[in-house]
Design an enzyme around this catalytic site. Structure first.
Site, mmCIF file in Angstrom:
data_model
loop_
_atom_site.group_PDB
_atom_site.id
_atom_site.type_symbol
_atom_site.label_atom_id
_atom_site.label_comp_id
_atom_site.label_asym_id
_atom_site.label_seq_id
_atom_site.Cartn_x
_atom_site.Cartn_y
_atom_site.Cartn_z
ATOM 1 C CB SER A 230 2.991 1.394 6.187
ATOM 2 O OG SER A 230 1.786 1.552 6.863
ATOM 3 C CG HIS B 19 -0.490 0.272 2.504
ATOM 4 N ND1 HIS B 19 -0.240 -0.725 3.433
ATOM 5 C CD2 HIS B 19 -0.167 1.428 3.119
ATOM 6 C CE1 HIS B 19 0.204 -0.184 4.552
ATOM 7 N NE2 HIS B 19 0.272 1.125 4.380
ATOM 8 C CG ASP C 30 -0.043 -3.962 2.618
ATOM 9 O OD1 ASP C 30 0.575 -3.510 1.632
ATOM 10 O OD2 ASP C 30 -0.661 -3.245 3.409
#
Length: 177
Positions: free
Chosen positions: A144, A32, A63
């Site tokens: 992230s 992402h 992810d």
């Protein structure tokens, strides 16, 4: 008469974290973080140098993405065995929370293993994450793709998400996955 400008202006639209897995520039991050296939990506290293990045792979079911920058002798992190971590074990997360505080370190414990959740990007996209690690270390937007370390200094996970409307509930993908 006004002339129409044909130049496009580049604009920073987001930030994330990642870490080297090979000394020749392979970097692991979250899918992402590099989801926009039209965008150009730049990696900013600890010495503030900027490097154009090429997205080599986006995992269709996890992810995870692999990107590459040109160069050599980059510092590589050692991947550990995420099957060996236990609930209550101390872990350390490193990343770039809020896109402002690079190389931030947060400490916590493993709160749960083999968790599942529906993760949303905040832009309408969502995906099911399963078999993930729950931690109480601060995992904020911008963290992230950063590494989750055991106290042995090896990567046991990839920071991926946080629970909205809650404090101290973060998640990481197990490195073995």
């Amino acid at each position: 008469s006004r002339e129409q400008s044909t130049e496009t202006e580049k604009q920073r639209i987001g930030s994330g974290s990642g870490f080297f897995v090979s000394s020749d520039g392979l970097i692991v991050t979250n899918k992402h973080v590099v989801a926009d296939e039209q965008a150009e990506y730049t990696v900013i290293l600890g010495d503030k140098s900027e490097h154009a990045a090429k997205v080599l792979a986006r995992d269709p079911s996890n992810d995870i993405a692999v990107i590459k920058i040109e160069g050599e002798n980059f510092p590589v992190l050692t991947l550990g065995d995420s099957d060996k971590i236990r609930v209550g074990e101390t872990i350390i997360a490193i990343g770039n929370p809020l896109g402002e505080f690079e190389n931030s370190v947060s400490r916590g414990i493993v709160s749960g293993l083999k968790r599942s959740l529906e993760a949303s990007s905040g832009m309408g996209d969502s995906e099911r994450l399963s078999n993930i690690i729950q931690v109480d270390a601060a995992i904020n937007p911008g963290n992230s793709g950063g590494p989750l370390f055991s106290l042995e200094g090896v990567v046991v996970g990839v920071n991926v998400a946080m629970a909205q409307g809650a404090e101290n509930i973060g998640f990481a993908l197990p490195v073995n996955q």
